[in-house]
Design an enzyme around this catalytic site. Structure first.
Site, PDB file in Angstrom:
ATOM      1  N   TYR A 140       1.388  -2.199 -12.147  1.00  0.00           N
ATOM      2  CA  TYR A 140      -0.012  -2.149 -12.576  1.00  0.00           C
ATOM      3  C   TYR A 140      -0.143  -1.447 -13.932  1.00  0.00           C
ATOM      4  O   TYR A 140      -1.085  -0.697 -14.165  1.00  0.00           O
ATOM      5  CB  TYR A 140      -0.895  -1.476 -11.505  1.00  0.00           C
ATOM      6  CG  TYR A 140      -0.771  -2.131 -10.156  1.00  0.00           C
ATOM      7  CD1 TYR A 140      -1.231  -3.430  -9.951  1.00  0.00           C
ATOM      8  CD2 TYR A 140      -0.156  -1.480  -9.088  1.00  0.00           C
ATOM      9  CE1 TYR A 140      -1.089  -4.059  -8.715  1.00  0.00           C
ATOM     10  CE2 TYR A 140      -0.013  -2.096  -7.853  1.00  0.00           C
ATOM     11  CZ  TYR A 140      -0.485  -3.383  -7.676  1.00  0.00           C
ATOM     12  OH  TYR A 140      -0.343  -3.991  -6.453  1.00  0.00           O
ATOM     13  N   GLY A 164       3.963  -3.759  -3.547  1.00  0.00           N
ATOM     14  CA  GLY A 164       4.097  -4.059  -4.965  1.00  0.00           C
ATOM     15  C   GLY A 164       4.421  -2.773  -5.710  1.00  0.00           C
ATOM     16  O   GLY A 164       5.527  -2.574  -6.220  1.00  0.00           O
ATOM     17  N   ARG A 165       3.446  -1.875  -5.721  1.00  0.00           N
ATOM     18  CA  ARG A 165       3.552  -0.633  -6.484  1.00  0.00           C
ATOM     19  C   ARG A 165       4.833   0.141  -6.196  1.00  0.00           C
ATOM     20  O   ARG A 165       5.542   0.565  -7.098  1.00  0.00           O
ATOM     21  CB  ARG A 165       2.346   0.267  -6.122  1.00  0.00           C
ATOM     22  CG  ARG A 165       2.260   1.560  -6.925  1.00  0.00           C
ATOM     23  CD  ARG A 165       1.137   2.469  -6.395  1.00  0.00           C
ATOM     24  NE  ARG A 165      -0.097   1.757  -6.135  1.00  0.00           N
ATOM     25  CZ  ARG A 165      -1.001   1.451  -7.058  1.00  0.00           C
ATOM     26  NH1 ARG A 165      -0.841   1.835  -8.290  1.00  0.00           N
ATOM     27  NH2 ARG A 165      -2.079   0.764  -6.729  1.00  0.00           N
ATOM     28  N   GLY A 224       0.785  -1.235   0.000  1.00  0.00           N
ATOM     29  CA  GLY A 224       0.000   0.000   0.000  1.00  0.00           C
ATOM     30  C   GLY A 224       0.812   1.278   0.000  1.00  0.00           C
ATOM     31  O   GLY A 224       0.224   2.370   0.033  1.00  0.00           O
ATOM     32  N   GLU A 227       4.730  -6.176   2.422  1.00  0.00           N
ATOM     33  CA  GLU A 227       4.782  -6.728   1.051  1.00  0.00           C
ATOM     34  C   GLU A 227       4.281  -5.719   0.024  1.00  0.00           C
ATOM     35  O   GLU A 227       3.222  -5.888  -0.546  1.00  0.00           O
ATOM     36  CB  GLU A 227       3.986  -8.042   0.971  1.00  0.00           C
ATOM     37  CG  GLU A 227       2.591  -7.951   1.569  1.00  0.00           C
ATOM     38  CD  GLU A 227       1.823  -9.266   1.595  1.00  0.00           C
ATOM     39  OE1 GLU A 227       2.450 -10.328   1.679  1.00  0.00           O
ATOM     40  OE2 GLU A 227       0.580  -9.212   1.547  1.00  0.00           O
ATOM     41  N   CYS A 237     -10.142   1.877 -31.104  1.00  0.00           N
ATOM     42  CA  CYS A 237     -11.324   2.548 -31.640  1.00  0.00           C
ATOM     43  C   CYS A 237     -12.328   2.802 -30.522  1.00  0.00           C
ATOM     44  O   CYS A 237     -13.438   2.262 -30.538  1.00  0.00           O
ATOM     45  CB  CYS A 237     -11.939   1.697 -32.729  1.00  0.00           C
ATOM     46  SG  CYS A 237     -10.726   1.227 -33.965  1.00  0.00           S
TER      47      CYS A 237
HETATM   48  C1  LIG Z   1      -2.058  -5.961  -3.967  1.00  0.00           C
HETATM   49  C2  LIG Z   1      -1.551  -6.499  -2.682  1.00  0.00           C
HETATM   50  C3  LIG Z   1      -0.333  -6.067  -2.182  1.00  0.00           C
HETATM   51  C4  LIG Z   1       0.481  -4.990  -2.840  1.00  0.00           C
HETATM   52  O1  LIG Z   1      -0.197  -3.803  -2.825  1.00  0.00           O
HETATM   53  P1  LIG Z   1       0.546  -2.453  -3.348  1.00  0.00           P
HETATM   54  O2  LIG Z   1      -0.524  -1.437  -3.233  1.00  0.00           O
HETATM   55  O3  LIG Z   1       0.950  -2.722  -4.740  1.00  0.00           O
HETATM   56  O4  LIG Z   1       1.686  -2.212  -2.456  1.00  0.00           O
HETATM   57  C5  LIG Z   1       0.136  -6.655  -1.018  1.00  0.00           C
HETATM   58  N1  LIG Z   1      -0.576  -7.605  -0.377  1.00  0.00           N
HETATM   59  C6  LIG Z   1      -1.771  -8.038  -0.831  1.00  0.00           C
HETATM   60  C7  LIG Z   1      -2.498  -9.073  -0.087  1.00  0.00           C
HETATM   61  C8  LIG Z   1      -2.300  -7.493  -1.997  1.00  0.00           C
HETATM   62  O5  LIG Z   1      -3.484  -7.906  -2.431  1.00  0.00           O
END
Ligand SMILES: *Cc1c(COP(=O)(O)O)cnc(C)c1O
Length: 388
Positions: A368, A263-264, A225, A261, A339
């Site tokens: 993403y 991601g972004r 997050g 954890e 289109c």
């Molecule tokens: C999507 C997700 C993440 C990563 O979220 P980010 O916003 O990309 O940091 C981590 N844990 C779980 C369970 C997720 O679904």
């Protein structure tokens, strides 16, 4: 918005240019910066749904403690990447996926009582013990200042009011070893102090809840997050995160792990999407740059409804025996080759000079981007994937 390595890679790209560039050194830098902001002993995983390109995943698997996966497909990529630790999440796991997670020795973040029973059965059939945590949708909304996914109705996790029953169920299932809780609840937060408060609160709640139910707490996963401000100058302040987390190690029982954890935040700034201008036109007073590319490759701005900034990469090559269309000092909409009028990446970005044949480079496209897009809509060729 892009450095020499990325510019050089794009200069060598096939024409018309349409490419993603992922920078491994930038991924490693990001992971190191996040790690430095976490308390000593914290576990940093990469949530690979943000970008599942095997090179990106392998780079981040080596630069972090492991990977968070949310499907059997991601699990296979994670194993091929040589991830040391794998955590398996997601609200709809099949029996085959649970079995694959057990066989991989992954920790499973369990989302319901029914899933817990199915995991126990999968482990029993594999003649082994599964390691698990319970994902909880907490009763309280959590601290202010962070964008939340808990304290409201969602398909994710076990409602806190049902937690006692699920913990009692877990005690009857010897093939599952329960280690703690998974509390992912925040998305794209730019408020690092608020995020740190969320983490501290998640740890305090986990300690209290585990104590109440006699669960030896070994694991508190607060999810991801950490946010990116795509359209503005805001940023998630890692120094503020570090300061806000100072008390967390002291609040955890000895040996218990704090797991983060993202991601972004790890992948976004290590990726660029580049698309050549195929046409420039003005209709009803508005300028459009039509790209060899669009939202079928980079859907994020359309999905979230914002305007994604670009940088112009000037290209001198002009292969036609007629004048090159060009605009100066006008606002331009960057639109794709689909289109549909919704194929818009950017609205009204002023350009000093833009010509057909120049390339627009969209930064912060590493998370993403390609992974959430509709690649087959209209069946245009896919972008080149360039790893530097
Ligand atoms: C999507 C997700 C993440 C990563 O979220 P980010 O916003 O990309 O940091 C981590 N844990 C779980 C369970 C997720 O679904």
């Amino acid at each position: 918005m892009f450095g020499e390595r990325v510019g050089a890679a794009l200069t060598g790209a096939a024409t018309p240019v349409c490419a993603y560039v992922y920078d491994r050194a930038a991924l490693r830098d990001r992971a190191a910066a996040v790690r430095a902001a976490l308390p000593p002993g914290a576990v940093l995983l990469y949530a690979m749904k943000a970008n599942g390109h095997p090179e990106v995943v392998a780079t981040l698997a080596a630069a972090t403690d492991g990977l968070e996966v949310a499907s059997g497909g991601e699990l296979a990529v994670a194993r091929a990447a040589g991830a040391e630790r794998i955590v398996f999440g997601g609200p709809g796991k099949t029996d085959a996926e649970l079995r694959a997670a057990v066989d991989a020795g992954a920790l499973v973040n369990v989302e319901s009582a029914h899933e817990l029973r199915r995991l126990a059965l999968a482990a029993q059939r594999a003649a082994t013990t599964a390691t698990a945590a319970l994902r909880v949708n907490r009763a309280a909304a959590g601290p202010a200042g962070s964008h939340r996914m808990t304290g409201n109705p969602t398909p994710f996790g076990i409602d806190e009011t049902q937690l006692a029953d699920v913990l009692a169920l877990a005690e009857t299932l010897p093939s599952v070893r329960l280690r703690g809780f998974h509390l992912h609840a925040v998305s794209n937060s730019l408020d690092a102090a608020g995020y740190a408060e969320f983490v501290a609160d998640a740890v305090a709640w986990s300690v209290a809840t585990a104590g109440r139910h006699g669960l030896p707490l070994a694991y508190v996963n607060v999810g991801g997050g950490l946010g990116i401000d795509y359209a503005g100058d805001g940023r998630f302040d890692l120094a503020a995160l570090r300061a806000g987390l100072a008390g967390v190690p002291g609040a955890l029982p000895t040996g218990a792990e704090l797991v983060v954890e993202p991601g972004r935040f790890l992948a976004a700034e290590a990726g660029w999407y580049a698309a050549e201008v195929l046409d420039l036109k003005r209709t009803h007073g508005r300028w459009f740059a039509v790209l060899r590319g669009g939202t079928h490759h980079f859907r994020l701005p359309a999905a979230w409804g914002y305007s994604h900034p670009f940088t112009v990469l000037p290209v001198e090559r002009w292969p036609y025996p007629f004048a090159r269309p060009e605009v100066r000092d006008v606002p331009v909409d960057a639109v794709g080759e689909l289109c549909t009028p919704r194929d818009v990446l950017t609205r009204a970005q002023p350009v000093a000079r833009l010509r057909v044949g120049d390339v627009l480079v969209f930064g912060r496209a590493g998370a993403y981007g390609w992974d959430i897009s509709h690649h087959e809509f209209l069946r245009h060729p896919h972008p080149e994937m360039i790893i530097v």
